[in-house]
Motif scaffolding. Structure first.
Motif, mmCIF file in Angstrom:
data_model
loop_
_atom_site.group_PDB
_atom_site.id
_atom_site.type_symbol
_atom_site.label_atom_id
_atom_site.label_comp_id
_atom_site.label_asym_id
_atom_site.label_seq_id
_atom_site.Cartn_x
_atom_site.Cartn_y
_atom_site.Cartn_z
ATOM 1 N N VAL A 166 5.044 -9.819 -7.552
ATOM 2 C CA VAL A 166 4.805 -10.154 -8.958
ATOM 3 C C VAL A 166 5.405 -11.521 -9.271
ATOM 4 C CG1 VAL A 166 5.288 -9.512 -11.335
ATOM 5 C CG2 VAL A 166 4.746 -7.743 -9.642
ATOM 6 N N ALA A 167 4.598 -12.397 -9.862
ATOM 7 C CA ALA A 167 5.052 -13.747 -10.202
ATOM 8 C C ALA A 167 4.543 -14.144 -11.580
ATOM 9 C CB ALA A 167 4.556 -14.753 -9.158
ATOM 10 N N ASP A 187 -0.103 -11.726 -8.555
ATOM 11 C CA ASP A 187 0.378 -11.080 -7.341
ATOM 12 C C ASP A 187 0.155 -12.085 -6.217
ATOM 13 O OD1 ASP A 187 1.169 -9.446 -5.313
ATOM 14 O OD2 ASP A 187 -0.297 -7.856 -5.682
ATOM 15 N N LEU A 188 1.231 -12.776 -5.831
ATOM 16 C CA LEU A 188 1.109 -13.872 -4.875
ATOM 17 C C LEU A 188 0.402 -13.443 -3.587
ATOM 18 C CD1 LEU A 188 4.641 -15.507 -5.291
ATOM 19 C CD2 LEU A 188 2.482 -16.249 -6.273
ATOM 20 N N PRO A 189 -0.472 -14.343 -3.067
ATOM 21 C CA PRO A 189 -0.583 -15.758 -3.439
ATOM 22 C C PRO A 189 -1.471 -16.066 -4.642
ATOM 23 C CG PRO A 189 -2.027 -15.305 -1.606
ATOM 24 C CD PRO A 189 -1.262 -14.037 -1.859
ATOM 25 N N GLY A 190 -2.250 -15.091 -5.164
ATOM 26 C CA GLY A 190 -3.062 -15.523 -6.283
ATOM 27 C C GLY A 190 -3.954 -14.498 -6.925
ATOM 28 N N SER A 191 -3.759 -13.220 -6.686
ATOM 29 C CA SER A 191 -4.516 -12.220 -7.408
ATOM 30 C C SER A 191 -3.978 -12.122 -8.829
ATOM 31 C CB SER A 191 -4.391 -10.862 -6.706
ATOM 32 O OG SER A 191 -4.943 -9.831 -7.491
ATOM 33 N N VAL A 192 -4.856 -12.180 -9.820
ATOM 34 C CA VAL A 192 -4.462 -12.063 -11.219
ATOM 35 C C VAL A 192 -4.587 -10.596 -11.617
ATOM 36 C CG1 VAL A 192 -4.933 -12.773 -13.577
ATOM 37 C CG2 VAL A 192 -5.211 -14.409 -11.706
ATOM 38 N N GLY A 230 -9.252 -11.869 -7.865
ATOM 39 C CA GLY A 230 -8.511 -11.913 -6.614
ATOM 40 C C GLY A 230 -9.086 -12.917 -5.637
ATOM 41 N N GLY A 231 -8.402 -13.053 -4.495
ATOM 42 C CA GLY A 231 -8.880 -13.917 -3.428
ATOM 43 C C GLY A 231 -8.707 -15.392 -3.689
ATOM 44 N N HIS A 232 -7.731 -15.768 -4.527
ATOM 45 C CA HIS A 232 -7.549 -17.168 -4.889
ATOM 46 C C HIS A 232 -6.061 -17.508 -4.832
ATOM 47 C CE1 HIS A 232 -11.718 -17.566 -6.360
ATOM 48 N NE2 HIS A 232 -11.553 -16.298 -6.708
ATOM 49 N N VAL A 233 -5.728 -18.734 -5.187
ATOM 50 C CA VAL A 233 -4.342 -19.155 -5.329
ATOM 51 C C VAL A 233 -4.106 -19.462 -6.797
ATOM 52 C CG1 VAL A 233 -2.609 -20.873 -4.719
ATOM 53 C CG2 VAL A 233 -4.236 -20.079 -2.986
ATOM 54 N N ALA A 234 -3.130 -18.842 -7.398
ATOM 55 C CA ALA A 234 -2.870 -19.021 -8.825
ATOM 56 C C ALA A 234 -1.382 -19.228 -9.052
ATOM 57 C CB ALA A 234 -3.367 -17.817 -9.620
ATOM 58 N N ALA A 235 -1.042 -19.814 -10.197
ATOM 59 C CA ALA A 235 0.354 -20.058 -10.559
ATOM 60 C C ALA A 235 0.462 -20.192 -12.062
ATOM 61 C CB ALA A 235 0.873 -21.322 -9.868
#
Length: 349
Positions: free
Chosen positions: A280-281, A296-301, A316-321
């Motif tokens: 969780v981020a 949910d790292l690396p990037g599932s929202v 999902g399946g992406h990089v998010a921040a």
């Protein structure tokens, strides 16, 4: 003197809500639209979803649908900690003390009129750390009252081991002391307020989170020191019943051990609860209710209906921040995210 500095990690996600007063169950939410946002740096979404604020070296605000850009030019601000007013018409922030050692005042910027007001002007602009001005007030970590009429903040000096809890009218006027807490201004890394409580993080290497009334009385620790946890992101649920605490240093460089440390704790006590399983981020509360959106790292929202609930995957399946904030933003019916390096609005239904 130091503060955990969060690297600009692309752009962020924000939360969602229905048009009614009821928060939809997380399991019923889904992405029904995607829109790219043109931006040169970190972006923040206003609580009403109408405005976008770029909070890099300068503060510039545009309407979400385009329109004239308004920029603040007088202040070298700490954009990471700028806070939108509840109605999305104003931003409160301070000069950037922890990176540029500017003597911080509390400023309010009206994004509808372009009016900029210094609420705590003490005629000092730069701090000399070797010979501090005894008349200079170090005002940090401003926040809005629920009705947007008042700004709360912490005031201290470089030599004191305590800070004062302060209140000032958002439209201007005299600042009033509400109480004090036992934490030096140089080790106070986060604050959050409700109508009845204030929470703060004290300590850099062994940070703990405490909650008290506005006078600082009856303080009790709710999140204790944990190795690698700075707890420098705090936020209350909209009803003020839960406090969310997360650590920001873990996200620097996307270390392999990042994520998973965020905790929610009841203001009435009890053990802190993990937001969800997984890494969780950048978690954030929904505009209403107790739902939490996060990466949910690396990037599932993902989103949960309450702390510790079962997650629903939104994308999902992406990089998010996170965006320019210390957590994700969440406005009614829309998430603002950095998806694969591009600022993206996710419309929810």
């Amino acid at each position: 003197m130091r503060r955990i500095l969060v690297l600009a990690l692309l752009l962020a996600l924000a939360g969602c809500s229905s048009d009614s007063d009821e928060q939809p169950e997380a399991a019923n939410l889904k992405v029904i639209g995607i829109e790219k946002v043109t931006a040169d740096g970190p972006v923040r979404l206003s609580p009403d979803g109408r405005h976008l604020a770029q909070t890099g070296n300068d503060l510039c605000v545009t309407d979400r649908g385009g329109g004239a850009e308004k920029c603040v030019e007088k202040v070298k601000l700490d954009g990471r900690l700028a806070q939108w007013s509840p109605d999305g018409t104003k931003l409160v922030f301070t000069d950037d003390f922890f990176r540029f050692f500017r003597e911080p005042d509390v400023w309010v910027y009206d994004v509808t009129t372009g009016d900029l007001r210094d609420l705590t002007d003490d005629a000092t602009e730069k701090l000399d750390l070797t010979n501090p001005d005894p008349n200079a007030d170090v005002d940090i970590l401003p926040a809005w009252s629920p009705d947007g009429s008042t700004v709360w903040f912490a005031r201290g000096d470089l030599d004191a081991e305590r800070v004062d809890l302060m209140s000032v009218p958002a439209g201007g006027g005299d600042a009033t002391k509400l109480g004090t807490v036992d934490c030096a201004v140089t080790t106070l890394s986060a604050m959050a307020w409700t109508a009845d409580h204030v929470a703060w993080t004290c300590g850099l290497d062994d940070a703990t989170v405490s909650i008290a009334g506005h006078d600082g009385g009856d303080a009790h620790k709710v999140v204790t020191s944990r190795k690698g946890a700075d707890w420098s992101a705090l936020s209350f649920s909209p009803d003020g019943l839960w406090l969310l605490a997360d650590s920001l240093s873990q996200y620097a460089g996307y270390a392999g051990a990042a994520g998973g440390g965020a905790r929610a704790v009841s203001v009435f006590g009890g053990d802190p609860v993990p937001v969800a399983g997984g890494k969780v981020a950048f978690p954030t509360w929904s505009p209403t209710g107790h739902a939490i959106a996060y990466v949910d790292l690396p990037g599932s929202v993902d989103v949960v209906s309450e702390p510790g609930g079962a997650p629903t995957k939104l994308r999902g399946g992406h990089v998010a921040a996170a965006s320019g904030s210390v957590r994700l933003d969440w406005a009614p019916g829309v998430l603002l995210a950095a998806i694969d390096g591009e600022s993206t609005l996710l419309t929810l239904g």
